[in-house]
Design an enzyme around this catalytic site. Structure first.
Site, PDB file in Angstrom:
ATOM      1  N   ARG A  30       0.845  -1.188   0.000  1.00 24.49           N
ATOM      2  CA  ARG A  30       0.000   0.000   0.000  1.00 24.49           C
ATOM      3  C   ARG A  30       0.886   1.247   0.000  1.00 24.49           C
ATOM      4  NH1 ARG A  30      -1.856   0.830   4.307  1.00 24.49           N
ATOM      5  NH2 ARG A  30      -1.305  -0.975   5.558  1.00 24.49           N
ATOM      6  N   TYR A  39      -1.558  -3.429  -6.982  1.00 25.07           N
ATOM      7  CA  TYR A  39      -1.289  -4.299  -5.832  1.00 25.07           C
ATOM      8  C   TYR A  39      -2.275  -4.142  -4.682  1.00 25.07           C
ATOM      9  CZ  TYR A  39       1.615  -7.461  -3.143  1.00 25.07           C
ATOM     10  OH  TYR A  39       2.077  -8.558  -2.461  1.00 25.07           O
ATOM     11  N   HIS A  98     -10.897  -2.072  11.349  1.00 24.46           N
ATOM     12  CA  HIS A  98      -9.803  -2.921  10.878  1.00 24.46           C
ATOM     13  C   HIS A  98      -9.625  -4.046  11.902  1.00 24.46           C
ATOM     14  CE1 HIS A  98      -5.324  -3.129   9.443  1.00 24.46           C
ATOM     15  NE2 HIS A  98      -6.097  -3.927   8.754  1.00 24.46           N
ATOM     16  N   SER A 127      -1.611  -3.560  10.296  1.00 26.82           N
ATOM     17  CA  SER A 127      -1.353  -4.503   9.209  1.00 26.82           C
ATOM     18  C   SER A 127      -0.129  -5.383   9.501  1.00 26.82           C
ATOM     19  CB  SER A 127      -1.085  -3.725   7.919  1.00 26.82           C
ATOM     20  OG  SER A 127      -2.136  -2.832   7.677  1.00 26.82           O
ATOM     21  N   CYS A 179       0.386  -7.744  11.658  1.00 27.60           N
ATOM     22  CA  CYS A 179       0.718  -7.991  13.076  1.00 27.60           C
ATOM     23  C   CYS A 179       0.035  -9.257  13.582  1.00 27.60           C
ATOM     24  CB  CYS A 179       0.310  -6.801  13.938  1.00 27.60           C
ATOM     25  SG  CYS A 179       1.411  -5.398  13.775  1.00 27.60           S
ATOM     26  N   ARG A 192       1.621 -12.115  -0.697  1.00 30.73           N
ATOM     27  CA  ARG A 192       0.265 -12.405  -0.210  1.00 30.73           C
ATOM     28  C   ARG A 192      -0.332 -13.641  -0.854  1.00 30.73           C
ATOM     29  NH1 ARG A 192      -2.165  -8.425   3.407  1.00 30.73           N
ATOM     30  NH2 ARG A 192      -0.594  -6.807   3.562  1.00 30.73           N
TER      31      ARG A 192
HETATM   32  C1  OXD Z   1      -3.369  -4.435   5.270  1.00 28.05           C
HETATM   33  C2  OXD Z   1      -4.022  -5.584   4.615  1.00 28.05           C
HETATM   34  O1  OXD Z   1      -2.431  -3.872   4.697  1.00 28.05           O
HETATM   35  O2  OXD Z   1      -4.918  -6.172   5.242  1.00 28.05           O
HETATM   36  O3  OXD Z   1      -3.788  -4.094   6.376  1.00 28.05           O
HETATM   37  O4  OXD Z   1      -3.700  -5.912   3.471  1.00 28.05           O
HETATM   38 MN    MN Z   2      -5.491  -5.177   7.044  1.00 28.33          MN
END
Ligand code: OXD
Ligand code: MN
Length: 589
Positions: free
Chosen positions: A66, A205, A234, A256, A258, A373
């Site tokens: 991201r 992406y 989230h 993210s 974690c 991923r």
């Molecule tokens: C993030 C995802 O970046 O879930 O939080 O992909």
């Molecule tokens: Mn996420």
């Protein structure tokens, strides 16, 4: 033919602007997925794997995560985006985007993806339509959302969020495509909260391109939630059953990468305890008349971080991805399977790395990108919760906030009440990970793990949480906990994590049931060390006490850091948060 006047008008407008070669309305069928996958094999974006229905793909090094610096909330007023978002005036932004979008789909197919976030026909679900010029994105959306002909049918006469995406790489006549088209120059992930619209340009992406995920389900979702009186978070959602068969649901927010996917599918180290997964990344939650909070998972698949996933860390995820999965930026084995760091202790002797280069263990570089991923259907998870598609959602008994912190934050503690819990969420800091472009391992504030995902002013977001809490009572509101699986001493983790985290969840479960006392402390309610079930766990004496320790020197510093941080939100910082900060400070004088 598109039988939805608003959608038809929007598609016509985008066609006129982006000038694709053709338009394809997605029906969501298996045949459609297969024909797109074949086209992606032909363009060398996909390599078919020996896992049934699965594919390997790799991006370019400039498109691997991201891009937070290129993500904008373009509200009419700057103050509505707040200090944690990048803002630009919507008209100014359109002046930047329109020339970029002009002709940007030349030589490409424009795909129209009608999708539904949440179970179709649930009152809590919302419709969206993504237009994209990337077949790779369409294949991912097939897995990540409910999409296609039946969604379009259910969407008739209803509102939808328009999400426009282009990789920003037009093809000149006769030009052959590259395997990962994306703009070399410009990337923009833009949200218009008042118009409830998303435009993403330049990246193919993950969260930049699969617009149902971060852009709609969180950034636009949070705006809708504030307006309509619900919460877009989230958070993973999991069901926990104790040996007596009693079940409770938890929602948990972590930044993210974690460990949300691992926690959501935890394999219990305690006999008789069971975890089932409703979702691993996003929760849409609403209070009902009974004063309880209910959660639905708006997604249909998992877009999980591959490195570190193994039969030791997350066996259920490994089983989920045995078939019908897209792997991006992992390594490829000579036998046509996948590998990444942490999958096995010993790496295979020879691989193709995530950049398509040949790789051996002594290459001196990683084989898989740290943000590689897997995209896999949630229905394939062996521990998917039976209620994961319940249109009314599952009742949440506990909310968990966590971050990646080497010090200060104890393994677990509980808030004194809802407002204190909101303060714990607002106070999350965590070390940065590879999920976003930028420096790794840097401690940053990440309130509610929503820093990159809140579509409006974070101070208003805190206030919304406080307001929402008024819909419940002390009896019906979820208990709120803070956890830290990552505390270290002498460079070593103090807590084993993974399946052993059930020991901590068990304490929460018992606290909610009123079966455990807890110890009041200056930061909240801590467990009595003997209340954390360590049966069957070899752990050094004193290690749990270290993991649970509240160190006044560290906490004075923590309070000071928060005191320096919260003024960022100016007069939007709710008095309830100021009050909680004052209590924390006072408790350490
Ligand atoms: C993030 C995802 O970046 O879930 O939080 O992909
Ligand atoms: Mn996420």
């Amino acid at each position: 033919m598109i039988d939805h006047p608003t959608l038809k008008a929007w598609v016509d407008e985008v066609v006129a602007l982006c000038r694709p070669e053709s338009v394809h309305l997605c029906d969501g069928s298996k045949a459609e997925f297969e024909s797109l996958a074949q086209a992606l094999i032909d363009s060398k974006t996909f390599v078919r794997l020996k896992r049934p229905g699965s594919f390997w793909s790799h991006s370019t090094p400039d498109d691997v995560a991201r891009v937070e610096e290129a993500t904008f909330i373009c509200s009419l007023k700057e103050e509505d985006a707040g200090p944690t978002n990048h803002w630009k005036d919507p008209q100014e932004m359109k002046k930047i985007l329109t020339p970029l979008l002009k002709g940007c789909m030349q030589g490409r197919v424009l795909y129209v993806i009608p999708f539904c976030l949440g179970p179709l026909h649930s009152p809590f679900s919302r419709f969206g339509v993504q237009i994209t010029d990337s077949a790779y994105v369409v294949c991912n959306m097939h897995i990540m959302t409910r999409m296609g002909a039946n969604v379009l049918e259910a969407m008739k006469g209803k509102y939808f969020v328009p999400c426009l995406h282009s990789v920003g790489a037009p093809l000149k006549p006769g030009e052959t495509d590259v395997s990962w088209p994306c703009s070399k120059k410009d990337k923009y992930i833009v949200h218009f909260p008042e118009e409830k619209r998303v435009i993403s340009f330049g990246s193919g992406y993950g969260g930049n391109a699969l617009l149902g995920k971060k852009s709609f389900a969180l950034r636009i979702g949070s705006v809708l939630g504030r307006k309509e009186g619900w919460l877009a978070e989230h958070m993973l959602i999991m069901g926990v059953t104790n040996p007596e068969g009693k079940k409770k649901y938890f929602a948990a927010a972590f930044p993210s990468a974690c460990g949300k996917t691992n926690l959501a599918m935890l394999k219990s180290a305690l006999p008789g305890w069971k975890v089932e997964c409703v979702g691993d990344d996003i929760a849409w939650m609403h209070f009902r008349q009974d004063g309880r909070l209910y959660a639905v998972n708006p997604e249909f698949g998992f877009f999980g971080v591959a490195p570190g996933t193994s039969y030791a860390s997350n066996g259920y995820a490994m089983d989920t991805i045995k078939k019908d999965t897209i792997f991006t930026n992992v390594a490829l084995t000579p036998e046509g399977d996948v590998w990444w760091e942490g999958m096995t202790e010993v790496p295979p002797p020879k691989l193709t790395d995530w950049q398509g280069q040949s790789w051996t263990p002594d290459s001196g570089r990683v084989a898989a990108h740290p943000n590689a991923r897997f995209t896999a259907p949630a229905s394939q998870c062996p521990v998917i919760d039976p209620a994961w598609q319940d249109p009314t959602g599952v009742p949440i008994s506990g909310i968990i906030f966590g971050g990646r912190r080497a010090d200060t934050i104890p393994l677990v503690y509980e808030s004194r009440d809802w407002n204190h819990g909101v303060f714990l969420g607002a106070s999350i800091s965590s070390e940065t990970t590879a999920a976003a472009k930028g420096v790794l391992g840097k401690l940053r504030h990440d309130p509610f793990a929503m820093l990159p995902f809140c579509g409006y002013h974070m101070g208003d977001y805190f206030a919304h949480w406080i307001q929402e809490g008024k819909k419940g009572t002390a009896k019906t509101l979820p208990h709120i906990f803070s956890v830290n699986w990552f505390r270290k001493k002498d460079g070593k983790f103090l807590w084993p994590g993974f399946g052993d985290n059930i020991r901590v969840i068990k304490w929460m479960f018992e606290r909610i049931d009123g079966a455990k006392e807890g110890v009041s402390s200056p930061i909240g309610i801590l467990p009595q060390p003997e209340d954390i079930d360590l049966s069957g766990l070899k752990i050094e004496k004193g290690q749990l006490a270290e993991a649970l320790k509240v160190n006044p020197v560290e906490w004075k510093q923590e309070a000071k850091t928060l005191e320096d941080y919260f003024p960022l939100f100016g007069n939007k910082l709710p008095p309830e948060i100021k009050e909680q900060l004052a209590i924390l400070k006072k408790n350490f004088i």
